[in-house]
Scaffold this motif. Structure first.
Motif, mmCIF file in Angstrom:
data_model
loop_
_atom_site.group_PDB
_atom_site.id
_atom_site.type_symbol
_atom_site.label_atom_id
_atom_site.label_comp_id
_atom_site.label_asym_id
_atom_site.label_seq_id
_atom_site.Cartn_x
_atom_site.Cartn_y
_atom_site.Cartn_z
ATOM 1 N N SER A 174 123.670 29.161 36.132
ATOM 2 C CA SER A 174 124.245 27.939 36.700
ATOM 3 C C SER A 174 123.791 27.809 38.146
ATOM 4 C CB SER A 174 125.779 27.951 36.622
ATOM 5 O OG SER A 174 126.317 28.995 37.418
ATOM 6 N N ALA A 175 123.714 26.564 38.600
ATOM 7 C CA ALA A 175 123.405 26.282 39.998
ATOM 8 C C ALA A 175 124.147 25.019 40.381
ATOM 9 C CB ALA A 175 121.899 26.115 40.210
ATOM 10 N N ILE A 176 125.208 25.172 41.153
ATOM 11 C CA ILE A 176 126.023 24.042 41.608
ATOM 12 C C ILE A 176 125.940 24.059 43.128
ATOM 13 C CG2 ILE A 176 128.297 22.945 41.557
ATOM 14 C CD1 ILE A 176 128.836 24.635 39.008
ATOM 15 N N LEU A 177 125.089 23.211 43.682
ATOM 16 C CA LEU A 177 124.711 23.297 45.088
ATOM 17 C C LEU A 177 124.647 21.925 45.736
ATOM 18 C CD1 LEU A 177 121.602 25.594 44.512
ATOM 19 C CD2 LEU A 177 123.831 26.375 45.307
ATOM 20 N N ARG A 178 125.026 21.869 47.030
ATOM 21 C CA ARG A 178 124.707 20.678 47.815
ATOM 22 C C ARG A 178 123.256 20.795 48.259
ATOM 23 N NH1 ARG A 178 124.706 18.494 53.018
ATOM 24 N NH2 ARG A 178 125.421 20.373 54.084
ATOM 25 N N ASN A 179 122.510 19.725 48.089
ATOM 26 C CA ASN A 179 121.077 19.780 48.350
ATOM 27 C C ASN A 179 120.791 19.700 49.847
ATOM 28 O OD1 ASN A 179 118.360 19.931 47.720
ATOM 29 N ND2 ASN A 179 118.135 17.719 47.543
ATOM 30 N N VAL A 190 113.025 29.191 40.512
ATOM 31 C CA VAL A 190 113.763 30.167 39.711
ATOM 32 C C VAL A 190 113.861 29.714 38.262
ATOM 33 C CG1 VAL A 190 115.965 31.334 39.395
ATOM 34 C CG2 VAL A 190 115.065 31.013 41.695
ATOM 35 N N LEU A 191 114.155 28.435 38.048
ATOM 36 C CA LEU A 191 114.275 27.950 36.674
ATOM 37 C C LEU A 191 112.930 27.896 35.972
ATOM 38 C CD1 LEU A 191 116.888 27.087 35.135
ATOM 39 C CD2 LEU A 191 117.159 27.380 37.602
ATOM 40 N N SER A 192 111.854 27.746 36.732
ATOM 41 C CA SER A 192 110.526 27.834 36.124
ATOM 42 C C SER A 192 110.288 29.230 35.579
ATOM 43 C CB SER A 192 109.448 27.486 37.154
ATOM 44 O OG SER A 192 109.558 26.138 37.563
ATOM 45 N N ARG A 193 110.849 30.218 36.224
ATOM 46 C CA ARG A 193 110.733 31.612 35.764
ATOM 47 C C ARG A 193 111.688 31.910 34.622
ATOM 48 N NH1 ARG A 193 111.033 36.029 33.916
ATOM 49 N NH2 ARG A 193 110.833 38.057 34.964
ATOM 50 N N MET A 194 112.911 31.432 34.723
ATOM 51 C CA MET A 194 113.935 31.795 33.751
ATOM 52 C C MET A 194 113.990 30.847 32.563
ATOM 53 S SD MET A 194 117.123 32.959 36.194
ATOM 54 C CE MET A 194 117.994 33.704 34.808
ATOM 55 N N GLY A 195 113.519 29.604 32.753
ATOM 56 C CA GLY A 195 113.645 28.602 31.704
ATOM 57 C C GLY A 195 114.932 27.821 31.841
ATOM 58 N N TRP A 295 115.392 36.691 45.451
ATOM 59 C CA TRP A 295 114.148 35.969 45.216
ATOM 60 C C TRP A 295 113.553 35.649 46.577
ATOM 61 C CZ3 TRP A 295 112.266 33.675 40.460
ATOM 62 C CH2 TRP A 295 111.134 32.881 40.625
ATOM 63 N N ARG A 296 112.436 36.253 46.874
ATOM 64 C CA ARG A 296 111.774 36.035 48.154
ATOM 65 C C ARG A 296 110.630 35.051 47.982
ATOM 66 N NH1 ARG A 296 112.969 41.582 48.011
ATOM 67 N NH2 ARG A 296 114.115 42.389 49.823
ATOM 68 N N ASP A 297 110.695 33.919 48.662
ATOM 69 C CA ASP A 297 109.623 32.931 48.591
ATOM 70 C C ASP A 297 108.316 33.536 49.086
ATOM 71 O OD1 ASP A 297 111.307 31.042 47.616
ATOM 72 O OD2 ASP A 297 111.655 30.021 49.526
ATOM 73 N N GLY A 298 107.253 33.234 48.364
ATOM 74 C CA GLY A 298 105.929 33.665 48.789
ATOM 75 C C GLY A 298 105.583 35.087 48.414
ATOM 76 N N GLU A 299 106.478 35.792 47.736
ATOM 77 C CA GLU A 299 106.212 37.176 47.365
ATOM 78 C C GLU A 299 106.149 37.361 45.854
ATOM 79 O OE1 GLU A 299 108.753 39.965 49.236
ATOM 80 O OE2 GLU A 299 108.629 39.043 51.217
ATOM 81 N N GLY A 300 105.902 36.268 45.150
ATOM 82 C CA GLY A 300 105.809 36.366 43.705
ATOM 83 C C GLY A 300 107.167 36.354 43.044
ATOM 84 N N ASP A 301 107.175 36.384 41.722
ATOM 85 C CA ASP A 301 108.431 36.331 40.983
ATOM 86 C C ASP A 301 109.148 37.674 41.057
ATOM 87 O OD1 ASP A 301 107.760 33.810 40.277
ATOM 88 O OD2 ASP A 301 107.181 34.275 38.228
ATOM 89 N N PRO A 302 110.467 37.633 41.252
ATOM 90 C CA PRO A 302 111.220 38.890 41.190
ATOM 91 C C PRO A 302 111.378 39.336 39.751
ATOM 92 C CG PRO A 302 112.720 37.057 41.387
ATOM 93 C CD PRO A 302 111.332 36.471 41.447
ATOM 94 N N THR A 303 111.718 40.592 39.571
ATOM 95 C CA THR A 303 112.009 41.079 38.232
ATOM 96 C C THR A 303 113.450 40.726 37.895
ATOM 97 O OG1 THR A 303 110.440 42.894 38.468
ATOM 98 C CG2 THR A 303 112.114 43.113 36.757
ATOM 99 N N ILE A 304 113.620 39.839 36.956
ATOM 100 C CA ILE A 304 114.963 39.442 36.532
ATOM 101 C C ILE A 304 115.168 39.935 35.107
ATOM 102 C CG2 ILE A 304 116.546 37.529 36.101
ATOM 103 C CD1 ILE A 304 115.041 35.894 38.140
ATOM 104 N N MET A 306 116.728 39.735 31.950
ATOM 105 C CA MET A 306 117.495 38.694 31.269
ATOM 106 C C MET A 306 118.688 39.271 30.504
ATOM 107 S SD MET A 306 115.924 36.047 32.223
ATOM 108 C CE MET A 306 114.336 35.445 32.780
ATOM 109 N N ALA A 307 118.664 40.558 30.224
ATOM 110 C CA ALA A 307 119.778 41.182 29.503
ATOM 111 C C ALA A 307 120.752 41.876 30.443
ATOM 112 C CB ALA A 307 119.237 42.187 28.482
ATOM 113 N N LEU A 308 120.570 41.665 31.761
ATOM 114 C CA LEU A 308 121.428 42.313 32.738
ATOM 115 C C LEU A 308 122.886 41.922 32.519
ATOM 116 C CD1 LEU A 308 121.179 44.124 35.287
ATOM 117 C CD2 LEU A 308 121.181 42.024 36.638
ATOM 118 N N GLU A 309 123.749 42.915 32.405
ATOM 119 C CA GLU A 309 125.163 42.640 32.157
ATOM 120 C C GLU A 309 125.865 42.215 33.433
ATOM 121 O OE1 GLU A 309 127.058 45.907 30.317
ATOM 122 O OE2 GLU A 309 125.804 45.871 28.523
ATOM 123 N N ARG A 310 126.894 41.411 33.264
ATOM 124 C CA ARG A 310 127.678 40.987 34.415
ATOM 125 C C ARG A 310 128.440 42.178 34.997
ATOM 126 N NH1 ARG A 310 131.184 35.957 32.357
ATOM 127 N NH2 ARG A 310 131.538 37.385 30.627
#
Length: 335
Positions: A174-179, A190-195, A295-304, A306-310
């Protein structure tokens, strides 16, 4: 006001409760109500004042521009409305954009103790630089400012508690943000990476001017995310419900700030994995590294993973926050 049940329980029947003058921005979400309730729970009768005057767009402009006339105006109003003929056991200054050393000296003459808290960074909003050295204690949410000035870090709080039983995951992210700043770029990357499958994205524009400015900066992204851009903020209860049902949530700290944002604290309180641009959070002792992905801009995609538990929920109440801001045991705290 005479203490009733609390006073009787402590053997202080008939003693008046200590008083607190709270100066803070009165238009900042629901913070004024939360802080007043927290101070009352800690044993104080609270008098609430704005931290800059006049309390209208003119006052905001004068003090945002850091003009001395704004501080003089604030000093005159606070003296007339809140200081004349009164005494306070405690004064709490939150942000204090219209406060100057002269007003602190006035408050010193009619109070026992003055503390302050800054929930912006000095690089973004230098308000407390005018008065921080004049008060008994000042704390901040910003790690960089804390290290530079020797101030204690006091993390923000969560206005919502983890629901019981814990709800199942409904939203993968989820992403609920003021722009503002580069938030839209951050969400897109981030969503390009995660879908986008299983994602709930809600981007709030505060007005047409902000919308026009951001749309001109990123026209392609605005077209891509046009269905997720809104001019009405999401209701807080709905926001809290979405957050509690998320596996991951996104937060983008302003580039000039290093402190953990309100959303970061809410995610920790509910046990949600946070994806953030704020690398300073990895050095915070209060955040579990398993619950923070940077997520650091300009340093490539972080390792996320997807099965990481809360992670387990770690709630933090407004009362706990305010007790740290005060930095001393409240005189009439309930047992």
């Amino acid at each position: 006001m005479v203490v009733a049940s609390v006073g009787e329980a402590l053997g202080t029947e008939g003693r008046t409760r200590p008083t607190c003058l709270l100066l803070m921005p009165l238009t900042f979400y629901s913070f004024p109500k939360a802080f007043c309730r927290a101070l009352e729970a800690l044993g104080y009768d609270v008098v609430l004042a704005n931290d800059e005057y006049p309390a209208n767009p003119l006052g905001k402009a004068l003090n945002k521009l850091d003009l001395a006339v704004g501080r003089r105006w604030t000093r005159r109003v606070v003296n007339r409305r809140f200081l004349s003929g009164r005494h306070y056991n405690l004064v709490v200054i939150i942000k204090g954009r219209g406060v100057g050393p002269e007003l602190v000296a006035d408050m010193r003459r009619c109070s026992d103790r003055i503390v302050g808290y800054h929930y912006d960074s000095l690089a973004y909003e230098p308000a407390s630089a005018h008065w921080g050295s004049e008060v008994d204690r000042v704390s901040t949410f910003d790690y960089r400012d804390a290290a530079a000035n020797g101030w204690p870090v006091v993390e923000l709080f969560s206005a919502t508690r983890p629901p019981e039983p814990r709800p199942p995951v409904r939203y993968r992210v989820s992403a609920i943000l003021r722009n503002h700043s580069h938030r839209l770029v951050f969400v897109d990357r981030v969503l390009s990476r995660m879908g986008r499958e299983g994602a709930l994205i809600y981007l709030y524009e505060k007005d047409l001017l902000s919308f026009a400015f951001n749309a001109l900066r990123h026209p392609r992204l605005y077209w891509r995310w046009r269905r997720q851009i809104h001019f009405t903020p999401m209701d807080y209860e709905a926001y809290a419900q979405v957050l509690a049902q998320s596996q991951f949530t996104l937060d983008y700290a302003h580039p000039k700030q290093t402190g953990a944002t309100m959303r970061s604290t809410e995610a920790r309180s509910l046990g949600i994995v946070l994806i953030t641009n704020n690398a300073a959070m990895l050095d915070s002792p209060t955040f579990d590294r398993r619950g923070v992905v940077v997520w650091r801009d300009g340093e490539g995609d972080p390792t996320i993973d997807m099965a990481l538990e809360r992670p387990a929920p770690r709630p933090r109440s407004p009362e706990a926050f305010m007790a740290e801001v005060i930095g001393a045991p409240p005189p009439l705290a309930a047992p």
